[in-house]
Design a protein around this motif. Structure first.
Motif, PDB file in Angstrom:
ATOM      1  N   THR A   1      -9.699  12.972  -9.994  1.00 50.05           N
ATOM      2  CA  THR A   1      -8.927  11.789  -9.633  1.00 50.05           C
ATOM      3  C   THR A   1      -9.762  10.889  -8.731  1.00 50.05           C
ATOM      4  O   THR A   1     -10.298  11.343  -7.711  1.00 50.05           O
ATOM      5  CB  THR A   1      -7.618  12.174  -8.936  1.00 50.05           C
ATOM      6  OG1 THR A   1      -6.794  12.896  -9.869  1.00 50.05           O
ATOM      7  CG2 THR A   1      -6.865  10.940  -8.469  1.00 50.05           C
ATOM      8  N   ILE A   2      -9.866   9.635  -9.123  1.00 53.17           N
ATOM      9  CA  ILE A   2     -10.621   8.631  -8.375  1.00 53.17           C
ATOM     10  C   ILE A   2      -9.631   7.719  -7.666  1.00 53.17           C
ATOM     11  O   ILE A   2      -8.664   7.258  -8.268  1.00 53.17           O
ATOM     12  CB  ILE A   2     -11.503   7.808  -9.329  1.00 53.17           C
ATOM     13  CG1 ILE A   2     -12.451   8.723 -10.118  1.00 53.17           C
ATOM     14  CG2 ILE A   2     -12.299   6.761  -8.558  1.00 53.17           C
ATOM     15  CD1 ILE A   2     -13.144   8.041 -11.276  1.00 53.17           C
ATOM     16  N   GLN A   3      -9.900   7.478  -6.394  1.00 56.62           N
ATOM     17  CA  GLN A   3      -9.009   6.636  -5.607  1.00 56.62           C
ATOM     18  C   GLN A   3      -9.639   5.258  -5.386  1.00 56.62           C
ATOM     19  O   GLN A   3     -10.850   5.142  -5.203  1.00 56.62           O
ATOM     20  CB  GLN A   3      -8.736   7.281  -4.246  1.00 56.62           C
ATOM     21  CG  GLN A   3      -8.058   8.629  -4.334  1.00 56.62           C
ATOM     22  CD  GLN A   3      -7.815   9.230  -2.969  1.00 56.62           C
ATOM     23  OE1 GLN A   3      -8.031   8.591  -1.942  1.00 56.62           O
ATOM     24  NE2 GLN A   3      -7.341  10.463  -2.945  1.00 56.62           N
ATOM     25  N   CYS A   4      -8.797   4.250  -5.376  1.00 61.10           N
ATOM     26  CA  CYS A   4      -9.231   2.875  -5.144  1.00 61.10           C
ATOM     27  C   CYS A   4      -8.326   2.240  -4.104  1.00 61.10           C
ATOM     28  O   CYS A   4      -7.098   2.223  -4.261  1.00 61.10           O
ATOM     29  CB  CYS A   4      -9.180   2.087  -6.452  1.00 61.10           C
ATOM     30  SG  CYS A   4      -9.621   0.344  -6.298  1.00 61.10           S
ATOM     31  N   GLN A   5      -8.949   1.730  -3.030  1.00 61.78           N
ATOM     32  CA  GLN A   5      -8.198   1.118  -1.937  1.00 61.78           C
ATOM     33  C   GLN A   5      -8.677  -0.316  -1.743  1.00 61.78           C
ATOM     34  O   GLN A   5      -9.886  -0.558  -1.646  1.00 61.78           O
ATOM     35  CB  GLN A   5      -8.407   1.905  -0.645  1.00 61.78           C
ATOM     36  CG  GLN A   5      -7.677   1.356   0.563  1.00 61.78           C
ATOM     37  CD  GLN A   5      -6.192   1.639   0.509  1.00 61.78           C
ATOM     38  OE1 GLN A   5      -5.765   2.786   0.337  1.00 61.78           O
ATOM     39  NE2 GLN A   5      -5.373   0.612   0.665  1.00 61.78           N
ATOM     40  N   VAL A   6      -7.744  -1.254  -1.653  1.00 60.14           N
ATOM     41  CA  VAL A   6      -8.071  -2.663  -1.425  1.00 60.14           C
ATOM     42  C   VAL A   6      -7.610  -3.048  -0.027  1.00 60.14           C
ATOM     43  O   VAL A   6      -6.571  -2.558   0.440  1.00 60.14           O
ATOM     44  CB  VAL A   6      -7.392  -3.564  -2.472  1.00 60.14           C
ATOM     45  CG1 VAL A   6      -7.907  -5.001  -2.353  1.00 60.14           C
ATOM     46  CG2 VAL A   6      -7.638  -3.034  -3.873  1.00 60.14           C
ATOM     47  N   ASP A   7      -8.369  -3.925   0.627  1.00 61.11           N
ATOM     48  CA  ASP A   7      -8.063  -4.259   2.022  1.00 61.11           C
ATOM     49  C   ASP A   7      -6.959  -5.302   2.159  1.00 61.11           C
ATOM     50  O   ASP A   7      -6.605  -5.686   3.274  1.00 61.11           O
ATOM     51  CB  ASP A   7      -9.325  -4.722   2.751  1.00 61.11           C
ATOM     52  CG  ASP A   7      -9.816  -6.076   2.284  1.00 61.11           C
ATOM     53  OD1 ASP A   7     -10.601  -6.703   3.010  1.00 61.11           O
ATOM     54  OD2 ASP A   7      -9.429  -6.507   1.171  1.00 61.11           O
ATOM     55  N   SER A   8      -6.422  -5.767   1.040  1.00 59.62           N
ATOM     56  CA  SER A   8      -5.322  -6.720   1.079  1.00 59.62           C
ATOM     57  C   SER A   8      -4.446  -6.490  -0.147  1.00 59.62           C
ATOM     58  O   SER A   8      -4.867  -5.828  -1.104  1.00 59.62           O
ATOM     59  CB  SER A   8      -5.845  -8.157   1.106  1.00 59.62           C
ATOM     60  OG  SER A   8      -6.657  -8.397  -0.033  1.00 59.62           O
ATOM     61  N   GLN A   9      -3.258  -7.027  -0.092  1.00 61.35           N
ATOM     62  CA  GLN A   9      -2.362  -6.861  -1.233  1.00 61.35           C
ATOM     63  C   GLN A   9      -2.854  -7.692  -2.413  1.00 61.35           C
ATOM     64  O   GLN A   9      -3.183  -8.873  -2.247  1.00 61.35           O
ATOM     65  CB  GLN A   9      -0.941  -7.268  -0.851  1.00 61.35           C
ATOM     66  CG  GLN A   9      -0.306  -6.337   0.164  1.00 61.35           C
ATOM     67  CD  GLN A   9       1.155  -6.668   0.425  1.00 61.35           C
ATOM     68  OE1 GLN A   9       1.602  -7.773   0.180  1.00 61.35           O
ATOM     69  NE2 GLN A   9       1.904  -5.685   0.912  1.00 61.35           N
TER      70      GLN A   9
END
Lengths: 116, 111
Positions: free
Chosen positions: A20-28
């Protein structure tokens, strides 16, 4: 612009396992996408991750093989299931928010997957 | 016909020369066009976007768009060895449906 992080940055996995690869963005962001880049190739869109609904998959990609979650407007995961050596690729998360005409898309650093 | 096509590479230019990269697309309703640069082992980096017919300049880079001909190009003036990379043309299909990438053109700037 959006700053995107991915985890893990790379992994070596055994045939038949899942990652499972996670992706996080710093804004909506409204739109999140998952791409695959095989060695020496361009980017191929796997699916669009929709918040609150099932992902939309491109031709040749199916949910059983690449399940995707999008629990909120800043986060998504891609799972590569029952891996085979053919799944060895770079997996890239991207994000963008429609602003009318000037839509732009930004990319995370990628996850380099090797399947033995 | 592929949705986005680029001139086949690799393209080699001497340092200081102009590098010209070309791209054609099939969806006449496409609205937005992008050029990404990708260094080996790295993720794509947005360098130019263009939305209207004509030229758009940003430093040494000029993007040109001709929607009637379904053609977009990228000119790199005063090419530097650090410009050596693969350049990806990308097209946003209508209604922010999805972004489709071309196969990329590898550019090598020779010192």
């Amino acid at each position: 612009s959006a700053v995107i992080s991915q985890k893990p940055s790379r992994d070596i996995c055994q045939r038949g396992t899942s990652l499972t690869i996670q992706c996080q963005v710093d804004s909506q962001v409204t739109m999140m996408f998952w791409y695959r880049q095989q060695p020496g190739q361009s980017l191929t869109l796997i699916a669009t991750a929709n918040q609150g609904s099932e992902a939309t998959y491109e031709s040749g990609f199916v949910i059983d093989k690449f399940p995707i979650s999008r629990p909120n407007l800043t986060f998504s995961t891609l799972t590569v299931s029952n891996m085979s050596p053919e799944d060895s690729s770079i997996y890239l998360c991207s994000a963008g928010s429609p602003t009318g005409v000037t839509d732009t898309q930004y990319f995370g650093p990628g996850t380099r997957l090797t399947v033995l | 016909q592929k949705e986005v096509e680029q001139n086949s590479g690799p393209l080699s230019v001497p340092e200081g020369a102009i590098a010209s990269l070309n791209c054609t697309y099939s969806d006449r309703g496409s609205q937005s066009f992008f050029w990404y640069r990708q260094y080996s082992g790295k993720s794509p980096e947005l360098i130019m976007s263009i939305y209207s017919n004509g030229d758009k300049e940003d430093g040494r880079f000029t993007a040109q768009l001709n929607k009637a001909s379904q053609y977009v190009s990228l000119l790199i003036r005063d090419s530097q060895p650090s410009d050596s990379a693969t350049y990806l043309c990308a097209v946003l299909k209508t209604s922010y449906d999805k972004v489709i990438f071309g196969p990329g053109t590898s550019l090598s700037v020779i010192p």
